[in-house]
Design a protein around this motif. Structure first.
Motif, PDB file in Angstrom:
ATOM      1  N   ALA A 177      36.027 -34.365 -52.014  1.00 49.97           N
ATOM      2  CA  ALA A 177      37.044 -35.402 -52.226  1.00 49.97           C
ATOM      3  C   ALA A 177      36.756 -36.194 -53.502  1.00 49.97           C
ATOM      4  O   ALA A 177      37.684 -36.549 -54.249  1.00 49.97           O
ATOM      5  N   ASP A 178      35.470 -36.461 -53.785  1.00 49.74           N
ATOM      6  CA  ASP A 178      35.117 -37.182 -55.008  1.00 49.74           C
ATOM      7  C   ASP A 178      35.419 -36.342 -56.249  1.00 49.74           C
ATOM      8  O   ASP A 178      35.858 -36.862 -57.276  1.00 49.74           O
ATOM      9  N   LEU A 229      38.206 -37.248 -59.284  1.00 46.62           N
ATOM     10  CA  LEU A 229      37.958 -37.270 -60.721  1.00 46.62           C
ATOM     11  C   LEU A 229      38.938 -36.372 -61.459  1.00 46.62           C
ATOM     12  O   LEU A 229      39.546 -36.782 -62.461  1.00 46.62           O
ATOM     13  N   LEU A 230      39.126 -35.148 -60.981  1.00 50.50           N
ATOM     14  CA  LEU A 230      40.049 -34.224 -61.648  1.00 50.50           C
ATOM     15  C   LEU A 230      41.481 -34.747 -61.609  1.00 50.50           C
ATOM     16  O   LEU A 230      42.226 -34.626 -62.592  1.00 50.50           O
ATOM     17  N   TYR A 271      40.258 -27.133 -70.153  1.00 52.64           N
ATOM     18  CA  TYR A 271      39.062 -27.211 -69.315  1.00 52.64           C
ATOM     19  C   TYR A 271      39.436 -27.536 -67.870  1.00 52.64           C
ATOM     20  O   TYR A 271      38.950 -26.897 -66.927  1.00 52.64           O
ATOM     21  N   LEU A 272      40.306 -28.527 -67.680  1.00 57.56           N
ATOM     22  CA  LEU A 272      40.728 -28.895 -66.332  1.00 57.56           C
ATOM     23  C   LEU A 272      41.445 -27.741 -65.639  1.00 57.56           C
ATOM     24  O   LEU A 272      41.292 -27.543 -64.427  1.00 57.56           O
ATOM     25  N   SER A 312      29.743 -45.124 -64.181  1.00 56.34           N
ATOM     26  CA  SER A 312      31.161 -45.479 -64.241  1.00 56.34           C
ATOM     27  C   SER A 312      31.899 -44.403 -65.018  1.00 56.34           C
ATOM     28  O   SER A 312      31.364 -43.837 -65.977  1.00 56.34           O
ATOM     29  N   VAL A 313      33.135 -44.134 -64.623  1.00 55.39           N
ATOM     30  CA  VAL A 313      33.936 -43.128 -65.315  1.00 55.39           C
ATOM     31  C   VAL A 313      34.606 -43.692 -66.566  1.00 55.39           C
ATOM     32  O   VAL A 313      35.084 -42.947 -67.414  1.00 55.39           O
ATOM     33  N   GLU A 314      34.619 -45.002 -66.707  1.00 51.72           N
ATOM     34  CA  GLU A 314      35.365 -45.608 -67.807  1.00 51.72           C
ATOM     35  C   GLU A 314      34.879 -45.180 -69.196  1.00 51.72           C
ATOM     36  O   GLU A 314      35.708 -44.916 -70.076  1.00 51.72           O
TER      37      GLU A 314
END
Length: 731
Positions: free
Chosen positions: A297-298, A302-303, A573-574, A716-718
């Motif tokens: 789920a995490d 992100l994707l 990439y995604l 952090s993803v920021e």
């Protein structure tokens, strides 16, 4: 392998005992491929006997007679497998391929037998809990998890099926990888008219002519690299020539003797069945359990956060590229009935033209500032000296496994903890680095790091690691000139090498890069940042002929290039990430129902919002039939790990920049898209911390805690969103 002396009786093989060369570097010149299968089988027999002796030990299980003995076992087997693994990637001749195909299922069966050995499982399970946070605790956790995931808790029928699945998967993965190599070779595009190569420089054409000659052909041969988009598409002026190369790239592994369709479908079905046997919903859940991400789920979150923004940016880039093509009066750049206005074959060409125009840089001229030797020695090695107080020097007296391979010794600086390392003399030896930089017809595409000897204090072994790249080999007397992407790859792979070289643990299973996939890319991606750090860049970016420093306007262009076109780059990439997860989320029943690989891929990409209906010119970085990472390379259901590691990298690098915060005071974050100069004392302070907290610890650490200790806060993803220019579109 080239230069190997023949041996006809494996009893005399140098692999039977640890090498007497420095750091136990294998004596490659005395290794014969014909000996490897018998040596492997001898190694298996020896290892079985060692395991049996541990299980049969009449004494009560202790740490020393169980875990130390287990970790010390299988040394001959490890030496042989290191050679086979390296040769299979770097010189996949028919003889080497035959060895790999013989060994792979037999080795898988051997590992399965260990994982499901009831006596060994019982003995290890009986050991008491180890001190929290200790290396012993990490090792015990590793082995108990390995037993559980390997099928030790299944009934007899389940264990038998598990062993059969593991052996078959090893065979299929090897076949998939061989098909990828063969398909790239047979799919190479031969041009017979020089006019078809308009746009290429003379040096580039000379390399292609040499490739054709090496293959016994007349003309110019374009070999195919692993990704869908081939770099040569940026330079070929002819739309027809571009189309030939692009079509050859996309159809690899889908036709003829190298058709991987049936192979990958069986792999997917067997992985789904193995997951079901072990109580997981699918293979993706089985994989993510061992990663630092936490849960599927995490990963999805992100994707899903990145995909809409990346696609929106890609659509904007596409419109600008289309305008450029139309302005130039390009064929096929008008309104088409099928909605495709610039094809996937033409996109790289016009994107490169637009990039050169917007950044005002000549790519061919830019490469002259990045000769390989300088990038490696005055760039990557220099940065490591500044960060970690180590030296890297050539060992002319030691020989690699191929004439192109160079051997380097890594040493501590004599005063590694005091002041700038540049003034220090070499100190204690750390290990060896081998560099194998140039492409060969028998070499697998891509770039990677692997080990011949893994550091461990149990046996007193120092590391011997190798960096493998696929840079086009220059003509005799000339230097290889790199693109900015290739420069980043040199730094990236050397980051992996540092992870292996600077390891300082007791047990081989926990050494160096033996960490989760979504963490193993963290040190390598961190190391990429140093390629553009001002002091490092100034030290290596010099003109190949004049020695002049890279002009400031070109420095700005290089930095801008890193951020240019991120919409398309991130989207391709995604797309590969979503495709990987789509294959590995299937249940047994769902996997059995899939019969058409291309149809499944198209549906998976469309469902994820990255299909041709949204981005007509986009292909996933790797399509299913040549997606070596997930069907032969160990990244199954895990290709997203590069992105997760980039989250750690983008945030973690600020731990080098924000050194005031690391010292416990208030500090400022790095500016978006900038790599500021860092004080030399701060470089060593942060480097020492990163080495102590991350690089030296292997798999002995709690990864979240280690990141927190280095960074001073949770990840952090920021910072990643800012780096990729996506932050503003996710609000």
């Amino acid at each position: 392998m080239t230069g190997h002396k023949p041996q006809h009786n494996h009893q005399y093989s140098p692999l039977l005992a640890p090498s007497e060369l420095d750091h136990e570097l294998p004596d490659f010149a005395a290794v014969d491929v014909a000996d490897l299968v018998p040596l492997f089988r001898t190694g298996v027999v020896d290892h079985r006997a060692e395991i049996a002796a541990i299980v049969a030990n009449p004494e009560e299980p202790t740490w020393e007679n169980t875990m130390d003995a287990l970790e010390a076992s299988g040394q001959l087997l490890d030496r042989v497998l290191a050679i086979v693994g390296n040769y299979a990637g770097t010189d996949a001749t028919e003889d080497v391929i035959a060895v790999e195909e013989t060994i792979a299922p037999e080795y898988a069966g051997h590992v399965s037998a260990i994982n499901m050995d009831a006596g060994l499982f019982a003995r290890v399970s009986s050991l008491p809990a180890q001190p929290e946070g200790s290396e012993n605790e990490a090792l015990l956790t590793y082995w108990l998890r390995r037993f559980r995931r390997g099928g030790a808790m299944l009934d007899e029928a389940g264990r038998a099926e598990m062993g059969s699945i593991d052996a078959r998967l090893a065979e299929l993965s090897t076949r998939f990888g061989r098909n990828v190599v063969d398909a790239a070779e047979t799919g190479a595009v031969l041009f017979t008219e020089e006019s078809e190569l308009a746009g290429l420089g003379d040096a580039h054409k000379a390399r292609l002519a040499q490739d054709a000659a090496d293959a016994g052909q007349d003309g110019w041969l374009v070999r195919l690299g692993l990704p869908s988009v081939q770099p040569v598409l940026e330079e070929l002026d002819s739309p027809a020539a571009r189309a030939r190369v692009h079509e050859a790239s996309l159809r690899r592994g889908s036709t003829g003797e190298t058709d991987n369709s049936g192979v990958l479908l069986e792999i997917v079905r067997l992985r789904a069945r193995r997951a079901e046997l072990l109580g997981y919903a699918n293979h993706a859940e089985y994989v993510v359990e061992e990663e630092t991400a936490g849960s599927l789920a995490d990963v999805d979150d992100l994707l899903a956060r990145l995909t809409p923004a990346a696609v929106a940016n890609a659509e904007g880039e596409y419109k600008r590229v289309l305008d450029k093509a139309r302005t130039a009066g390009a064929d096929g750049a008008g309104d088409g009935a099928d909605g495709v206005q610039v094809s996937g074959a033409d996109w790289p060409y016009w994107a490169a033209k637009l990039r050169a125009e917007e950044l005002d840089v000549d790519d061919e001229e830019l490469k002259k500032y990045f000769p390989l030797d300088r990038v490696l020695e005055d760039g990557a090695f220099f940065a490591a000296r500044r960060l970690y107080g180590i030296t890297v020097e050539r060992r002319e007296d030691l020989v690699g496994y191929h004439p192109d391979v160079q051997v380097w010794e890594v040493r501590e600086a004599a005063a590694a903890t005091g002041g700038p390392a540049s003034a220090d003399a070499p100190g204690e030896p750390v290990g060896l680095l081998l560099t194998d930089m140039y492409a060969r017809p028998t070499k697998r595409g891509g770039a990677w790091m692997s080990s011949f000897v893994e550091q461990n204090n149990l046996l007193g072994q120092t590391p011997v690691v190798v960096n493998v790249l696929n840079i086009a080999k220059p003509a005799a007397g000339e230097q290889a000139l790199l693109t900015p992407d290739e420069v980043a790859t040199v730094f990236h792979e050397f980051g992996h090498a540092l992870h292996g070289l600077l390891s300082d643990v007791r047990y081989p299973s926990l050494s160096g890069t033996n960490v989760p996939r979504d963490f193993v890319e963290f040190p390598s991606q961190i190391n990429e940042n140093w390629a553009l750090e001002p002091e490092i860049l100034a030290n290596y970016a010099r003109h190949v002929d004049t020695g002049a420093h890279l002009p400031q306007e070109m420095v700005a262009a290089v930095r801008s290039q890193a951020a240019w076109g991120q919409g398309f780059a991130t989207s391709e990439y995604l797309a590969a990430c979503w495709l990987d997860l789509a294959w590995h989320r299937l249940s047994v029943e769902e996997a059995e129902a899939v019969t058409d690989v291309e149809a499944f891929e198209a549906e998976a990409l469309a469902s994820a919002g990255v299909g041709r209906d949204v981005l007509p010119a986009l292909a996933p970085r790797y399509s299913s039939a040549y997606f070596n990472h997930i069907f032969a390379g160990g990244y199954s259901a895990d290709y997203w790990s590069y992105l997760w590691a980039e989250v750690l990298d983008a945030d973690g690098f600020e731990g080098f920049v924000d050194t005031d915060a690391a010292r416990g005071a208030a500090g400022a974050n790095a500016h978006v898209g900038d790599v500021p100069a860092i004080d030399p004392d701060d470089v060593r302070f942060a480097g020492d911390r990163f080495r102590r907290m991350i690089l030296s610890r292997g798999a002995t650490i709690d990864y979240d805690d280690a990141f927190w200790m280095f960074r001073g806060k949770q990840r952090s993803v920021e910072p990643l969103l800012r780096r990729r220019g996506l932050a503003g579109s996710l609000d």
